[in-house]
Design a protein around this motif. Structure first.
Motif: not given
Length: 312
Positions: A293-302
């Motif tokens: 929820x707080x990490x842009x790279x992880x959110x983009x990949x998801x």
């Protein structure tokens, strides 16, 4: 008490959360939901990091190991706890109790030092950006993880063997939902003074040692951020540390409260059970949620995976 008396105990009875039958099924449903979210969240985090080449950096390498440890930690306790919530005979074998204490202790200690390693990685990235890639190479990251796992599992060997050298002859009823040191010490009919001192020393060294690394790293990071001229740079630095800092505060806070107490304090068992649920089941569920929820790279990949797009 003669050492041979220990062999009279072939199994333990785990009292669990409550002796009220009407609460067993609701608790089973709640904890099953938590455990399933933990499995999906941590496996999903490992998969995301594996499939997206943009996440093949030291920070995400350590995060994938944190997800793996959370998954294992929760699985060393969750399935047996769920089974006992539905079972009439809430027992665990002597060897099963030994294994559960060993693995849960090993995973907890390993997680402490993975969090410390992640803090050091953020220190190097923010305070020494020019030499970061030269220092935090793939080989160095692997060696750090090997060291963390080795220490965590060796530390657990010492603690577990010392616990099961004690005699258990008066009762086999553990006032907890899993095999942990404090309720086992309360159960023993041996002199537990040496083991209690050892438990306190090891817990204090592991917690304060790893937490000291975190605190020193973040103090250096804070001073480095204050010196930054760019407000955008400050925001980026804070955002990369926010998730990790949140996890650290929750994890260390609960562990300090749990372990830096008198192991035989029976009056605190109800509170210890609640705290144990939090750090053995709830925190492993929250960690992937906090990071996603707080990490842009992880959110983009998801988002790309959900949308069926190919990762860059």
């Amino acid at each position: 008490m003669a050492r041979g008396n220990r062999t009279t105990v072939t199994e333990f009875v785990l009292m669990g959360f409550t002796d009220r039958p009407e609460l067993q099924l609701p608790l089973f449903v709640v904890f099953l939901f938590i455990y399933l979210i933990t499995l999906v969240g941590n496996l999903g985090m490992i998969l995301l990091i594996e499939v997206d080449s943009r996440l093949h950096t030291p920070m995400y390498y350590f995060l994938s190991h944190l997800a793996f440890i959370d998954l294992c930690y929760s699985s060393s306790i969750g399935p047996k706890m769920l089974q006992n919530l539905l079972a009439k005979k809430k027992t665990i074998s002597f060897l099963g109790c030994f294994a559960q204490l060993y693995f849960s202790s090993a995973f907890a200690t390993t997680e402490c030092f993975i969090l410390a390693t992640m803090a050091y990685d953020r220190y190097m990235a923010i305070c020494n950006p020019l030499i970061y890639t030269a220092i935090m190479t793939q080989q160095v990251c692997k060696e750090l993880m090997i060291g963390v796992y080795t220490y965590g599992f060796l530390n657990s060997v010492i603690q577990t063997v010392m616990t099961f050298q004690l005699s258990f002859c008066d009762s086999n009823i553990i006032h907890h939902f899993y095999c942990a040191d404090p309720p086992l010490l309360a159960l023993s009919c041996s002199d537990t003074q040496n083991k209690e001192k050892q438990l306190l020393i090891f817990s204090a060294v592991n917690l304060t040692g790893s937490l000291l690394t975190v605190l020193i790293s973040y103090i250096c990071i804070l001073f480095s951020i204050i010196k930054m001229q760019s407000s955008e740079g400050k925001c980026k630095a804070f955002s990369t540390c926010a998730s990790h800092l949140t996890v650290v505060i929750i994890f260390y806070g609960t562990l300090f409260f749990m372990y830096l107490q008198q192991p035989k304090a029976r009056s605190s068992w109800k509170y210890n059970k609640a705290i144990s649920v939090f750090y053995t089941l709830v925190i492993p569920m929250l960690n992937p949620l906090i990071y996603s929820l707080r990490n842009k790279d992880v959110k983009d990949t998801l988002k790309k995976m959900i949308g069926g797009k190919e990762s860059v």
